[in-house]
Design an enzyme around this catalytic site. Structure first.
Site, PDB file in Angstrom:
ATOM      1  N   GLY A   8       0.837  -1.190   0.000  1.00 41.49           N
ATOM      2  CA  GLY A   8       0.000   0.000   0.000  1.00 41.49           C
ATOM      3  C   GLY A   8       0.873   1.242   0.000  1.00 41.49           C
ATOM      4  CD  GLN A  34       3.205   5.968   2.653  1.00 41.77           C
ATOM      5  OE1 GLN A  34       2.286   5.410   2.065  1.00 41.77           O
ATOM      6  NE2 GLN A  34       4.121   5.296   3.309  1.00 41.77           N
ATOM      7  CD  GLU A  61      -1.250   2.749   2.570  1.00 43.95           C
ATOM      8  OE1 GLU A  61      -0.789   3.898   2.498  1.00 43.95           O
ATOM      9  OE2 GLU A  61      -0.549   1.765   2.865  1.00 43.95           O
TER      10      GLU A  61
HETATM   11 NI    NI Z   1       2.514   3.659   5.808  1.00 38.47          NI
END
Ligand code: NI
Length: 180
Positions: free
Chosen positions: A46, A51, A136
């Protein structure tokens, strides 16, 4: 379709809340492709857009069917609309180097989201798929699994990380392949 560098804790962008996507345009579609490629390359199961430093509500996941998943999915503006039960899973995160911890989350969630084809979907998830979705979607709200463990454990990790940043990271550090 380039790989994007994955931000690592304590990067301040990981603590910021991501904005909803209002238009699935070419830029969003190519970001989705980059996220998929970056996730598989890591490897992880994921990855959330923040990120890679893009503060938009976009996630990709690939959880095996045997673990309750549906293979590769790409979700835009995902939202948890219902949660049920409780489960504990040992989580690792592509943005958290050299650390895993048991995290308690809902065992079943109902998620509403948009697909890249701009279709609204709602589905139920259990098992590792439910854990991965919650992990997530947390990223989209500027939360890491570190925020869901005891402050004692978090502090131990912070001190270990500081030491590594000072003295160098141990060579045998590997992330579990089920990192999120
Ligand atoms: Ni993570």
């Amino acid at each position: 379709m380039p790989l994007r560098p994955i931000l690592k804790y304590p990067d301040p962008n990981l603590k910021r809340v991501s904005a909803p996507v209002s238009n699935v345009d070419h830029r969003v579609l190519s970001l989705l492709e980059d996220l998929v490629e970056t996730m598989y390359h890591a490897p992880g199961i994921g990855l959330a857009a923040p990120q890679v430093g893009t503060l938009e509500r976009i996630i990709v996941l690939d959880v095996d069917k045997e673990l309750g998943g549906v293979g590769l999915i790409k979700l835009i503006n995902p939202e948890i609309v219902a949660r049920e039960g409780s489960t504990v899973f040992e989580e690792g995160c592509l943005s958290v180097i050299g650390f895993t911890a048991e995290v308690r989350r809902a065992s079943k969630v109902t998620v509403r989201a948009w697909t890249p084809e701009e279709k609204e979907v709602q589905f139920e998830a259990g098992g590792l798929f439910a854990v991965a979705l919650q992990h997530e979607i947390d990223h989209l709200d500027g939360k890491l699994f570190l925020d869901r463990i005891s402050s004692l454990k978090r502090d131990l990790y912070r001190r270990r990380l500081k030491k590594w940043m000072r003295e160098g990271f141990p060579e045998e550090l590997t992330a579990p392949s089920s990192s999120l």
